[in-house]
Write a protein that holds these residues in place. Structure first.
Motif, PDB file in Angstrom:
ATOM      1  N   GLU A 158      63.162  29.461 -20.248  1.00 42.19           N
ATOM      2  CA  GLU A 158      64.176  29.088 -20.595  1.00 42.19           C
ATOM      3  C   GLU A 158      63.784  27.984 -21.806  1.00 42.19           C
ATOM      4  O   GLU A 158      62.646  27.539 -22.134  1.00 42.19           O
ATOM      5  CB  GLU A 158      64.047  27.748 -19.554  1.00 42.19           C
ATOM      6  N   VAL A 159      64.975  27.631 -22.114  1.00 43.11           N
ATOM      7  CA  VAL A 159      64.647  26.100 -24.170  1.00 43.11           C
ATOM      8  C   VAL A 159      64.844  24.705 -22.652  1.00 43.11           C
ATOM      9  O   VAL A 159      65.513  25.018 -22.470  1.00 43.11           O
ATOM     10  CB  VAL A 159      65.817  26.850 -24.921  1.00 43.11           C
ATOM     11  N   TYR A 160      63.434  23.598 -23.331  1.00 49.47           N
ATOM     12  CA  TYR A 160      63.893  22.708 -22.972  1.00 49.47           C
ATOM     13  C   TYR A 160      64.727  22.225 -24.589  1.00 49.47           C
ATOM     14  O   TYR A 160      63.520  21.604 -25.251  1.00 49.47           O
ATOM     15  CB  TYR A 160      62.387  22.628 -22.235  1.00 49.47           C
ATOM     16  N   LEU A 161      64.943  21.095 -24.278  1.00 53.36           N
ATOM     17  CA  LEU A 161      65.510  19.196 -25.302  1.00 53.36           C
ATOM     18  C   LEU A 161      65.181  18.919 -24.863  1.00 53.36           C
ATOM     19  O   LEU A 161      65.269  18.133 -23.343  1.00 53.36           O
ATOM     20  CB  LEU A 161      66.715  19.824 -25.507  1.00 53.36           C
ATOM     21  N   TYR A 162      63.894  18.261 -25.325  1.00 53.90           N
ATOM     22  CA  TYR A 162      63.586  16.727 -25.421  1.00 53.90           C
ATOM     23  C   TYR A 162      64.466  15.653 -26.215  1.00 53.90           C
ATOM     24  O   TYR A 162      64.305  15.963 -27.735  1.00 53.90           O
ATOM     25  CB  TYR A 162      61.970  16.929 -25.477  1.00 53.90           C
ATOM     26  N   GLN A 163      63.618  15.030 -25.754  1.00 54.81           N
ATOM     27  CA  GLN A 163      63.881  13.414 -26.443  1.00 54.81           C
ATOM     28  C   GLN A 163      62.916  12.409 -26.742  1.00 54.81           C
ATOM     29  O   GLN A 163      62.177  13.116 -26.400  1.00 54.81           O
ATOM     30  CB  GLN A 163      65.250  12.137 -25.383  1.00 54.81           C
ATOM     31  N   GLN A 164      63.067  11.607 -27.716  1.00 53.70           N
ATOM     32  CA  GLN A 164      61.732  10.605 -27.694  1.00 53.70           C
ATOM     33  C   GLN A 164      60.968   9.885 -26.994  1.00 53.70           C
ATOM     34  O   GLN A 164      62.171   9.446 -25.692  1.00 53.70           O
ATOM     35  CB  GLN A 164      62.247  10.065 -29.098  1.00 53.70           C
ATOM     36  N   GLY A 165      59.885  10.568 -26.527  1.00 48.83           N
ATOM     37  CA  GLY A 165      59.285   9.841 -25.076  1.00 48.83           C
ATOM     38  C   GLY A 165      59.008  10.743 -24.057  1.00 48.83           C
ATOM     39  O   GLY A 165      58.261  10.373 -23.281  1.00 48.83           O
ATOM     40  N   GLY A 166      59.641  11.946 -24.621  1.00 50.76           N
ATOM     41  CA  GLY A 166      58.959  13.098 -23.501  1.00 50.76           C
ATOM     42  C   GLY A 166      60.148  13.675 -22.966  1.00 50.76           C
ATOM     43  O   GLY A 166      59.924  14.721 -22.145  1.00 50.76           O
ATOM     44  N   THR A 167      61.445  12.702 -22.170  1.00 49.76           N
ATOM     45  CA  THR A 167      62.246  12.749 -22.039  1.00 49.76           C
ATOM     46  C   THR A 167      62.664  14.074 -21.914  1.00 49.76           C
ATOM     47  O   THR A 167      63.255  14.210 -22.720  1.00 49.76           O
ATOM     48  CB  THR A 167      63.619  11.992 -21.048  1.00 49.76           C
ATOM     49  N   VAL A 168      62.699  15.018 -20.847  1.00 47.84           N
ATOM     50  CA  VAL A 168      63.650  16.232 -21.048  1.00 47.84           C
ATOM     51  C   VAL A 168      65.212  16.043 -20.742  1.00 47.84           C
ATOM     52  O   VAL A 168      66.454  15.443 -19.618  1.00 47.84           O
ATOM     53  CB  VAL A 168      63.535  17.541 -19.665  1.00 47.84           C
ATOM     54  N   ALA A 169      65.850  17.064 -21.712  1.00 46.17           N
ATOM     55  CA  ALA A 169      67.811  16.055 -21.992  1.00 46.17           C
ATOM     56  C   ALA A 169      67.891  17.695 -22.025  1.00 46.17           C
ATOM     57  O   ALA A 169      69.401  17.013 -21.034  1.00 46.17           O
ATOM     58  CB  ALA A 169      67.958  15.666 -23.257  1.00 46.17           C
ATOM     59  N   ALA A 170      67.681  18.650 -21.804  1.00 41.92           N
ATOM     60  CA  ALA A 170      68.674  19.872 -20.679  1.00 41.92           C
ATOM     61  C   ALA A 170      67.758  20.951 -21.038  1.00 41.92           C
ATOM     62  O   ALA A 170      66.255  21.291 -21.533  1.00 41.92           O
ATOM     63  CB  ALA A 170      69.760  19.882 -22.364  1.00 41.92           C
ATOM     64  N   ARG A 171      68.029  21.850 -19.949  1.00 51.12           N
ATOM     65  CA  ARG A 171      67.168  22.762 -19.427  1.00 51.12           C
ATOM     66  C   ARG A 171      68.778  24.318 -19.655  1.00 51.12           C
ATOM     67  O   ARG A 171      69.535  24.295 -19.457  1.00 51.12           O
ATOM     68  CB  ARG A 171      66.868  22.968 -18.115  1.00 51.12           C
ATOM     69  N   LEU A 172      68.336  25.059 -20.240  1.00 48.62           N
ATOM     70  CA  LEU A 172      69.447  25.869 -21.456  1.00 48.62           C
ATOM     71  C   LEU A 172      68.719  27.552 -20.694  1.00 48.62           C
ATOM     72  O   LEU A 172      67.202  27.174 -21.373  1.00 48.62           O
ATOM     73  CB  LEU A 172      69.678  26.112 -22.256  1.00 48.62           C
ATOM     74  N   ARG A 173      68.793  28.497 -20.447  1.00 53.66           N
ATOM     75  CA  ARG A 173      68.444  29.722 -20.405  1.00 53.66           C
ATOM     76  C   ARG A 173      69.676  30.873 -21.154  1.00 53.66           C
ATOM     77  O   ARG A 173      70.716  30.396 -21.902  1.00 53.66           O
ATOM     78  CB  ARG A 173      69.048  30.099 -19.309  1.00 53.66           C
ATOM     79  N   GLN A 174      68.643  32.113 -21.860  1.00 57.01           N
ATOM     80  CA  GLN A 174      69.700  32.781 -22.749  1.00 57.01           C
ATOM     81  C   GLN A 174      70.230  33.519 -21.853  1.00 57.01           C
ATOM     82  O   GLN A 174      69.680  33.821 -21.006  1.00 57.01           O
ATOM     83  CB  GLN A 174      68.655  33.736 -23.354  1.00 57.01           C
ATOM     84  N   GLY A 175      71.618  33.540 -22.772  1.00 55.66           N
ATOM     85  CA  GLY A 175      72.178  34.670 -21.873  1.00 55.66           C
ATOM     86  C   GLY A 175      73.605  34.955 -23.238  1.00 55.66           C
ATOM     87  O   GLY A 175      74.246  34.703 -23.478  1.00 55.66           O
TER      88      GLY A 175
END
Length: 194
Positions: A158-175
């Motif tokens: 999975e790809v995790y996108l993070y905001q400043q401060g370490g909060t996870v903004a989104a989780r994505l899977r390859q398809g």
């Protein structure tokens, strides 16, 4: 006696002594002395049989001359009989299925982000390290959570996108050729396409 001669004689005596010791050591203890031949005695050479030479025969399956034709019968042994030859169509080799790249390296680059509201923007996933993560940037995103993305990581497929401060903004899977997932806070669908 000059000095060089004395050292030469000493070396010869030492050599004779060492060779005598060595012969007794390797031959074992001697019970009786063997008779020694004098240097004047010449031992005649033992006659041996006649020596003949002839070229070696070529190995099986090789011709006698390197550039010559194969041995008689070799072509017949290699070729199938003409009456038994059945021409069957040969199918062309099939190409392997396309390889879809996966993993961290396959997601590096620029993506078009599309959220559930229809808004779109550019998200770039860099290969430059940022502490334990990798740098990311978002440009022109109407979604505030997505606009604050500064880092990303790839874990467990999975790809995790993070905001400043370490909060996870989104989780994505390859398809296929895209990344599909959801924004973490709202749960709204998110897709990244090239």
């Amino acid at each position: 006696m000059p000095r060089p001669y004395r050292s030469t004689i000493a070396l010869l005596a030492l050599g004779a002594t060492l060779s005598a010791c060595a012969s007794q050591r390797f031959d074992g203890p001697r019970t009786r002395a063997a008779p020694q031949a004098s240097l004047d005695t010449i031992v005649p050479a033992m006659p041996s049989g006649t020596v003949t030479s002839a070229p070696l025969a070529p190995p099986p399956g090789a011709s006698a001359a390197p550039d010559g034709p194969p041995p008689v019968g070799a072509q017949a042994a290699l070729a199938p009989p003409a009456s038994n030859v059945i021409a069957e169509p040969v199918a062309p080799p099939q190409s392997p299925p396309p390889v879809v790249a996966s993993g961290r390296a396959s997601v590096v680059g620029a993506w078009d982000a599309r959220d559930a509201t229809g808004g779109s923007c550019k998200v770039t996933l860099s290969s430059a390290p940022a502490l334990d993560l990798y740098k990311a940037s978002a440009a022109g995103c109407p979604n505030k959570d997505l606009a604050k993305v500064t880092a990303w990581d790839f874990r467990d497929g999975e790809v995790y996108l993070y905001q400043q401060g370490g909060t996870v903004a989104a989780r994505l899977r390859q398809g296929g050729g895209s990344l599909d997932g959801a924004l973490t806070r709202s749960g709204a669908a998110l897709a990244l396409v090239r």
